[in-house]
Design a protein around this motif. Structure first.
Motif, mmCIF file in Angstrom:
data_model
loop_
_atom_site.group_PDB
_atom_site.id
_atom_site.type_symbol
_atom_site.label_atom_id
_atom_site.label_comp_id
_atom_site.label_asym_id
_atom_site.label_seq_id
_atom_site.Cartn_x
_atom_site.Cartn_y
_atom_site.Cartn_z
ATOM 1 N N SER A 1 -81.603 -32.738 -83.688
ATOM 2 C CA SER A 1 -82.697 -32.740 -84.664
ATOM 3 C C SER A 1 -84.022 -32.562 -83.953
ATOM 4 O O SER A 1 -84.144 -32.829 -82.748
ATOM 5 C CB SER A 1 -82.717 -34.050 -85.462
ATOM 6 N N VAL A 2 -85.022 -32.127 -84.732
ATOM 7 C CA VAL A 2 -86.362 -31.951 -84.185
ATOM 8 C C VAL A 2 -86.944 -33.289 -83.756
ATOM 9 O O VAL A 2 -87.531 -33.417 -82.677
ATOM 10 C CB VAL A 2 -87.267 -31.262 -85.227
ATOM 11 N N GLY A 3 -86.764 -34.313 -84.620
ATOM 12 C CA GLY A 3 -87.339 -35.616 -84.305
ATOM 13 C C GLY A 3 -86.765 -36.223 -83.037
ATOM 14 O O GLY A 3 -87.497 -36.749 -82.193
ATOM 15 N N ALA A 4 -85.439 -36.153 -82.874
ATOM 16 C CA ALA A 4 -84.807 -36.721 -81.675
ATOM 17 C C ALA A 4 -85.219 -35.945 -80.428
ATOM 18 O O ALA A 4 -85.436 -36.530 -79.353
ATOM 19 C CB ALA A 4 -83.300 -36.729 -81.837
ATOM 20 N N ALA A 5 -85.318 -34.624 -80.557
ATOM 21 C CA ALA A 5 -85.744 -33.820 -79.414
ATOM 22 C C ALA A 5 -87.176 -34.163 -79.028
ATOM 23 O O ALA A 5 -87.513 -34.266 -77.833
ATOM 24 C CB ALA A 5 -85.612 -32.341 -79.747
ATOM 25 N N ALA A 6 -88.038 -34.338 -80.047
ATOM 26 C CA ALA A 6 -89.429 -34.690 -79.774
ATOM 27 C C ALA A 6 -89.524 -36.017 -79.038
ATOM 28 O O ALA A 6 -90.308 -36.173 -78.095
ATOM 29 C CB ALA A 6 -90.213 -34.741 -81.080
ATOM 30 N N ALA A 7 -88.717 -36.997 -79.463
ATOM 31 C CA ALA A 7 -88.739 -38.305 -78.812
ATOM 32 C C ALA A 7 -88.267 -38.200 -77.366
ATOM 33 O O ALA A 7 -88.821 -38.841 -76.464
ATOM 34 C CB ALA A 7 -87.865 -39.284 -79.584
ATOM 35 N N ALA A 8 -87.229 -37.391 -77.130
ATOM 36 C CA ALA A 8 -86.694 -37.247 -75.764
ATOM 37 C C ALA A 8 -87.689 -36.565 -74.845
ATOM 38 O O ALA A 8 -87.767 -36.891 -73.650
ATOM 39 C CB ALA A 8 -85.381 -36.473 -75.801
ATOM 40 N N LEU A 9 -88.462 -35.633 -75.415
ATOM 41 C CA LEU A 9 -89.411 -34.875 -74.595
ATOM 42 C C LEU A 9 -90.806 -35.489 -74.579
ATOM 43 O O LEU A 9 -91.691 -34.994 -73.872
ATOM 44 C CB LEU A 9 -89.505 -33.437 -75.116
ATOM 45 N N HIS A 10 -91.001 -36.525 -75.357
ATOM 46 C CA HIS A 10 -92.299 -37.202 -75.439
ATOM 47 C C HIS A 10 -93.384 -36.257 -75.939
ATOM 48 O O HIS A 10 -94.505 -36.225 -75.414
ATOM 49 C CB HIS A 10 -92.693 -37.811 -74.085
ATOM 50 N N ILE A 11 -93.041 -35.467 -76.982
ATOM 51 C CA ILE A 11 -94.008 -34.612 -77.653
ATOM 52 C C ILE A 11 -93.846 -34.828 -79.163
ATOM 53 O O ILE A 11 -92.936 -35.534 -79.610
ATOM 54 C CB ILE A 11 -93.823 -33.116 -77.285
ATOM 55 N N THR A 12 -94.665 -34.189 -79.958
ATOM 56 C CA THR A 12 -94.610 -34.376 -81.413
ATOM 57 C C THR A 12 -93.572 -33.450 -82.039
ATOM 58 O O THR A 12 -93.197 -32.420 -81.462
ATOM 59 C CB THR A 12 -95.979 -34.085 -82.046
ATOM 60 N N GLY A 13 -93.126 -33.822 -83.252
ATOM 61 C CA GLY A 13 -92.206 -32.981 -83.991
ATOM 62 C C GLY A 13 -92.759 -31.603 -84.274
ATOM 63 O O GLY A 13 -92.056 -30.594 -84.070
ATOM 64 N N PRO A 14 -94.020 -31.504 -84.766
ATOM 65 C CA PRO A 14 -94.579 -30.171 -85.002
ATOM 66 C C PRO A 14 -94.625 -29.310 -83.736
ATOM 67 O O PRO A 14 -94.467 -28.081 -83.804
ATOM 68 C CB PRO A 14 -95.985 -30.488 -85.514
ATOM 69 N N ALA A 15 -94.834 -29.933 -82.562
ATOM 70 C CA ALA A 15 -94.839 -29.159 -81.315
ATOM 71 C C ALA A 15 -93.461 -28.577 -81.037
ATOM 72 O O ALA A 15 -93.334 -27.434 -80.574
ATOM 73 C CB ALA A 15 -95.295 -30.034 -80.155
ATOM 74 N N VAL A 16 -92.394 -29.379 -81.335
ATOM 75 C CA VAL A 16 -91.028 -28.872 -81.168
ATOM 76 C C VAL A 16 -90.790 -27.698 -82.105
ATOM 77 O O VAL A 16 -90.256 -26.653 -81.713
ATOM 78 C CB VAL A 16 -90.005 -29.993 -81.423
ATOM 79 N N THR A 17 -91.172 -27.850 -83.365
ATOM 80 C CA THR A 17 -90.979 -26.776 -84.342
ATOM 81 C C THR A 17 -91.719 -25.512 -83.925
ATOM 82 O O THR A 17 -91.195 -24.394 -84.043
ATOM 83 C CB THR A 17 -91.457 -27.244 -85.724
ATOM 84 N N GLN A 18 -92.934 -25.668 -83.440
ATOM 85 C CA GLN A 18 -93.719 -24.512 -83.000
ATOM 86 C C GLN A 18 -93.021 -23.776 -81.866
ATOM 87 O O GLN A 18 -92.970 -22.535 -81.836
ATOM 88 C CB GLN A 18 -95.107 -24.976 -82.581
ATOM 89 N N GLN A 19 -92.480 -24.532 -80.905
ATOM 90 C CA GLN A 19 -91.781 -23.907 -79.778
ATOM 91 C C GLN A 19 -90.517 -23.188 -80.249
ATOM 92 O O GLN A 19 -90.188 -22.109 -79.744
ATOM 93 C CB GLN A 19 -91.434 -24.960 -78.715
ATOM 94 N N LEU A 20 -89.812 -23.768 -81.227
ATOM 95 C CA LEU A 20 -88.617 -23.110 -81.753
ATOM 96 C C LEU A 20 -88.969 -21.777 -82.399
ATOM 97 O O LEU A 20 -88.269 -20.774 -82.216
ATOM 98 C CB LEU A 20 -87.921 -24.023 -82.762
ATOM 99 N N ARG A 21 -90.046 -21.766 -83.189
ATOM 100 C CA ARG A 21 -90.449 -20.535 -83.860
ATOM 101 C C ARG A 21 -90.829 -19.454 -82.833
ATOM 102 O O ARG A 21 -90.483 -18.279 -82.983
ATOM 103 C CB ARG A 21 -91.622 -20.814 -84.801
ATOM 104 N N LYS A 22 -91.551 -19.850 -81.791
ATOM 105 C CA LYS A 22 -91.934 -18.883 -80.761
ATOM 106 C C LYS A 22 -90.700 -18.359 -80.020
ATOM 107 O O LYS A 22 -90.626 -17.168 -79.680
ATOM 108 C CB LYS A 22 -92.906 -19.518 -79.776
ATOM 109 N N LEU A 23 -89.732 -19.230 -79.778
ATOM 110 C CA LEU A 23 -88.512 -18.810 -79.093
ATOM 111 C C LEU A 23 -87.730 -17.818 -79.949
ATOM 112 O O LEU A 23 -87.161 -16.843 -79.421
ATOM 113 C CB LEU A 23 -87.649 -20.033 -78.754
ATOM 114 N N GLU A 24 -87.695 -18.052 -81.237
ATOM 115 C CA GLU A 24 -87.018 -17.107 -82.120
ATOM 116 C C GLU A 24 -87.707 -15.743 -82.096
ATOM 117 O O GLU A 24 -87.043 -14.701 -82.136
ATOM 118 C CB GLU A 24 -86.957 -17.664 -83.546
#
Length: 315
Positions: free
Chosen positions: A18-41
């Protein structure tokens, strides 16, 4: 191009689900994770995740990329561990240059010990003469040079190179076993005027040291045989073709007259070893770049060489 930063985020999403769990593991925000996913796509030109209820799941392309992301993450983590270990452990390539006599006498034992104590260290060895090995060290083609420095001609060091002393040994006068030179007293070198000599190639440390030594004794030497290997020089002496100055470490044998340590040959082997005056000797030193001297691999090499040299040529 796939960015490692975005691939790292995607690996966390794939691992944690999940985005939330990944954000917690990486010590960043959920929106930052989502933004990186969109750029990777956008970078990959394909959909990597899709909605799954209130969460997300990987697409077929996402599963393919997730495997590569996990491999990349493991590789980077391993690199970080190995680099951190370099502060305390000797690892990686260690390129050693050496003069032949020291290579034969010291390095096999030392490299065997390094392999046992530091299995991630990968030594390689090139033999040669100091005149060629030092420029290779200066140009970073070698990491260390096991070299000789003679009393009559101390080695000239390029800027930025420093040396660690390992051993000092006498050089003996090698003559044919039936040579008329006899007696317990040192042979005056001036009595060898007119003899044919064997030495190293022109420009090498042994050749230049012998040249200066014999000139100081009052004559210009006839050096007809110029070979880098001391064993070959001894073969020429054994064949009654020449006399030579040979360092004690060149070949293992019996005790040096008037000293300690191994010598190349004895009269029983067709060669007689004599002392002479004025006497000469050589020191073995390890040359390194001053900026690299404290690297763990080089410290381990110095420690091994000192131990081996002390056994062969005790103080």
């Amino acid at each position: 191009m796939i960015s490692w930063d975005r691939l790292r985020v995607f690996d966390a999403v794939a691992e944690h689900g999940s985005v939330g769990a990944a954000a917690a593991a990486l010590h960043i925000t959920g929106p930052a994770v989502t933004q990186q996913l969109r750029k990777l796509e956008r970078e990959t030109g394909t959909r990597l995740v899709e909605p799954d209820g209130r969460g997300i799941r990987l697409t077929a392309a996402g599963h393919v990329l997730a495997g590569h992301a996990a491999t990349a993450a493991a590789t980077v983590a391993g690199a970080e561990r190995d680099l951190a270990a370099l502060h305390d452990d000797a690892a990686g390539p260690l390129r050693i240059g050496s003069v032949a006599s020291a290579l034969r006498t010291l390095l096999p034992e030392v490299i065997d010990g390094l392999a046992a104590a530091h299995p991630r260290l990968v030594p390689t060895v090139d033999d040669g003469e100091v005149v060629d090995l030092l420029p290779a060290l200066q140009n970073r083609d070698l990491d260390a040079v096991l070299m000789e420095s003679w009393t009559q001609r101390p080695a000239r060091l390029p800027a930025g190179i420093r040396v660690t002393a390992l051993a000092t040994e006498p050089a003996m006068l090698a003559v044919p076993a039936d040579d008329p030179l006899t007696g317990p007293d040192p042979v005056p070198l001036r009595t060898l005027a007119g003899r044919v000599w064997a030495s190293g190639p022109i420009g090498t440390e042994p050749y230049e040291a012998l040249l200066q030594l014999l000139r100081s004794a009052g004559f210009e030497p006839d050096i007809r045989y110029r070979v880098g290997d001391f064993s070959t020089q001894l073969s020429l002496v054994r064949a009654r073709l020449a006399v030579a100055l040979v360092p004690a470490m060149a070949v293992a044998g019996s005790a040096v007259p008037g000293g300690t340590g191994p010598v190349p040959a004895t009269a029983d082997d067709g060669v007689r070893l004599l002392s002479y005056r004025p006497a000469a000797g050589r020191s073995l030193v390890l040359a390194t770049r001053g900026s690299d001297a404290d690297l763990p691999a080089l410290r381990a090499l110095v420690d091994g060489l000192r131990t081996a040299a002390a056994r062969i040529s005790p103080a």
